[in-house]
Design an enzyme around this catalytic site. Structure first.
Site, short mmCIF file in Angstrom:
data_model
loop_
_atom_site.label_atom_id
_atom_site.label_comp_id
_atom_site.label_asym_id
_atom_site.label_seq_id
_atom_site.Cartn_x
_atom_site.Cartn_y
_atom_site.Cartn_z
N ASP A 1 0.92 -1.19 0.10
CA ASP A 1 0.19 0.04 0.01
C ASP A 1 0.66 1.35 -0.09
OD1 ASP A 1 -1.79 2.11 0.92
OD2 ASP A 1 -3.08 0.78 1.36
N HIS B 1 -10.35 -5.61 -2.42
CA HIS B 1 -8.95 -6.06 -1.85
C HIS B 1 -9.10 -6.00 -0.40
CE1 HIS B 1 -9.74 -1.67 -1.91
NE2 HIS B 1 -8.79 -1.51 -0.75
#
Ligand code: DGP
Length: 145
Positions: free
Chosen positions: A36, A105
């Site tokens: 991320d 996700h």
């Protein structure tokens, strides 16, 4: 009611197609895993199924059954790689719940006792740090396999 709209130009679909780069950790026929860029803790990774769905509400149950073992694999490797005390797994559905990228996700975030999470979708991390954390996670995965 679920919102069935899936925009194939979302940022994770572009990453899946290789149109934009990511700090990739793992991939197989069912999912890819990358760091991320706005980590809530060092080592924050995202597990993204290849199959298109907006979020969990419209996902095919088959997609979920294939992706959860990968989430588990990454969570175990994350605990090892970052010497964590625990691992937070989180998944948001629709803007009201905090979702900002509309391709399903799962967030996998290593946790240390007493250390609070940074804000969701907060500050962009330095590329060198993301790359180093991707390598740590890859190394822990390699040991697990
Ligand atoms: P959410 O949809 O709210 O579950 O969160 C999306 C997450 O994706 C958020 O933590 C920030 C992250 N993110 C946003 N844009 C990018 C990007 O271009 N690349 C990567 N690797 N992560 C991104």
């Amino acid at each position: 009611m679920t919102d069935p709209f899936y925009d194939s130009n979302n940022i994770f679909a572009k990453i899946l197609r290789g149109e934009i780069p990511s700090y990739r950790v793992y991939e197989d026929d069912n999912a890819i895993v990358f760091m991320d860029v706005m980590p809530q803790a060092p080592g924050h990774a995202l597990v993204v199924p290849r199959a298109a769905s907006r979020n969990m509400l419209d996902a095919d149950p088959q997609t979920l059954s294939k992706v959860i073992p990968i989430v588990q694999k990454i969570a175990r490797a994350s605990k090892e790689a970052f010497d964590a005390d625990g691992v937070t797994v989180v998944q948001f559905n629709e803007p009201a719940a905090g979702q900002s990228v509309f391709h399903l996700h799962f967030h996998v975030i290593p946790r240390h006792e007493g250390v609070p999470l940074k804000p969701h979708s907060g500050t962009m991390e330095d590329g060198a740090i993301l790359a180093a954390n991707a390598e740590k996670l890859k190394a822990a995965l390699a040991e697990e396999l």
